[in-house]
Scaffold this motif. Sequence first.
Motif, PDB file in Angstrom:
ATOM      1  N   ALA A  85       1.574   1.057  11.590  1.00  0.00           N
ATOM      2  CA  ALA A  85       0.600  -0.008  11.858  1.00  0.00           C
ATOM      3  C   ALA A  85       0.756  -0.542  13.271  1.00  0.00           C
ATOM      4  O   ALA A  85      -0.190  -1.016  13.857  1.00  0.00           O
ATOM      5  N   ARG A 123       8.170   2.953   7.496  1.00  0.00           N
ATOM      6  CA  ARG A 123       7.257   3.923   8.082  1.00  0.00           C
ATOM      7  C   ARG A 123       5.836   3.356   8.176  1.00  0.00           C
ATOM      8  O   ARG A 123       5.140   3.559   9.167  1.00  0.00           O
ATOM      9  N   THR A 124       5.454   2.616   7.159  1.00  0.00           N
ATOM     10  CA  THR A 124       4.125   2.005   7.172  1.00  0.00           C
ATOM     11  C   THR A 124       4.015   0.962   8.266  1.00  0.00           C
ATOM     12  O   THR A 124       3.013   0.886   8.980  1.00  0.00           O
ATOM     13  N   ASP A 144       0.608   4.357  -2.747  1.00  0.00           N
ATOM     14  CA  ASP A 144       0.360   5.749  -2.379  1.00  0.00           C
ATOM     15  C   ASP A 144       1.452   6.687  -2.896  1.00  0.00           C
ATOM     16  O   ASP A 144       1.205   7.885  -3.080  1.00  0.00           O
ATOM     17  N   ARG A 190       0.820  -1.210   0.000  1.00  0.00           N
ATOM     18  CA  ARG A 190       0.000   0.000   0.000  1.00  0.00           C
ATOM     19  C   ARG A 190       0.859   1.266   0.000  1.00  0.00           C
ATOM     20  O   ARG A 190       0.541   2.255  -0.678  1.00  0.00           O
ATOM     21  N   ALA A 191       1.952   1.254   0.755  1.00  0.00           N
ATOM     22  CA  ALA A 191       2.810   2.439   0.817  1.00  0.00           C
ATOM     23  C   ALA A 191       3.355   2.792  -0.555  1.00  0.00           C
ATOM     24  O   ALA A 191       3.465   3.974  -0.909  1.00  0.00           O
ATOM     25  N   LEU A 234       8.409   1.490   3.408  1.00  0.00           N
ATOM     26  CA  LEU A 234       7.754   0.339   4.028  1.00  0.00           C
ATOM     27  C   LEU A 234       7.934   0.318   5.542  1.00  0.00           C
ATOM     28  O   LEU A 234       7.043  -0.101   6.284  1.00  0.00           O
TER      29      LEU A 234
END
Length: 291
Positions: free
Chosen positions: A291, A286-287, A209, A205-206, A284
């Motif tokens: 989470a 940071r994501t 985006d 997802r990162a 990744l």
Amino acid sequence: MTVHVAMSSAAGGIMFSDSQASIAREDEEFSGFEKQFCGPDFLVGVAGLAVIAGEMFDRLSLLVSEAGVYLSSSNVESVIRSYLEAEVQPDVARRMELLVVTPNPGNMMVSQYMPSVFRRFGQRSAFGAVGTGARFLSRALVRDVEIGVELQVGSLVDLLVTVHGYATAASRSLTVNDRFFVGYLVGNRTYCMGHREIFPAHAPRALRDAWLEASGRFDEILGLVRAIEEEFQNARRAFSSITVGELDARARRQIKESSASIRQNRARLRKALRDYFEWYDRLLERTATAA
């Protein structure tokens, strides 16, 4: 209606995939389709009907993300075989072709699956190509072997330039375009990048985006690859004067200038790849932290 080409060495593995796809009717095509799946430690390229590739990628994405289920290089081939056998009509499955890149101690990272012939993946190798563009690619490879061209695969830069050259040869097919999606396997980690028109629906997802930035970085990297290829062609043209028995001063000067330019662009390409991988890792991380 596609091409996937993969190559591996001690430096890692790379897969190039075009983005021209066919849908239910073989005479209907469109560009910008994601035909490569970038897993946690594997790459999958699917040639055949786009609807099958999309369904398969949905299944792989679910297995990667679903709690209690883990998909990795150790079981991805068996999952793909099971999917085709259980979910796809046999006459359709026989028209599919797949390439998978997974870690291998002997650097033989590429395996190929042709359901029309075998019920299993083939033996690992360092090179593979599938799809309608593969025959154009094979001709280019045979030509190089016949004239004694040595494939340069000692570094990731070498792999990238080499595989891009063959992928470009495949794009001469009317069923293949030059809007590429590229997956890398370095150690046990994968990275992907590609043309801005290819939206990576099954990527992390990162990355989805930040695809505009990722595709911009890809443009920079591909520009450097093409600059290296252009100087190589300049040097080849200059060297062709050897057919009369000697290189004149102008030819020697051109070869020297091309050599210097290639060295400079290789250094820039090495840095651009390193910067992209570091950016990708931070993205990744940071994501995962959020989470």
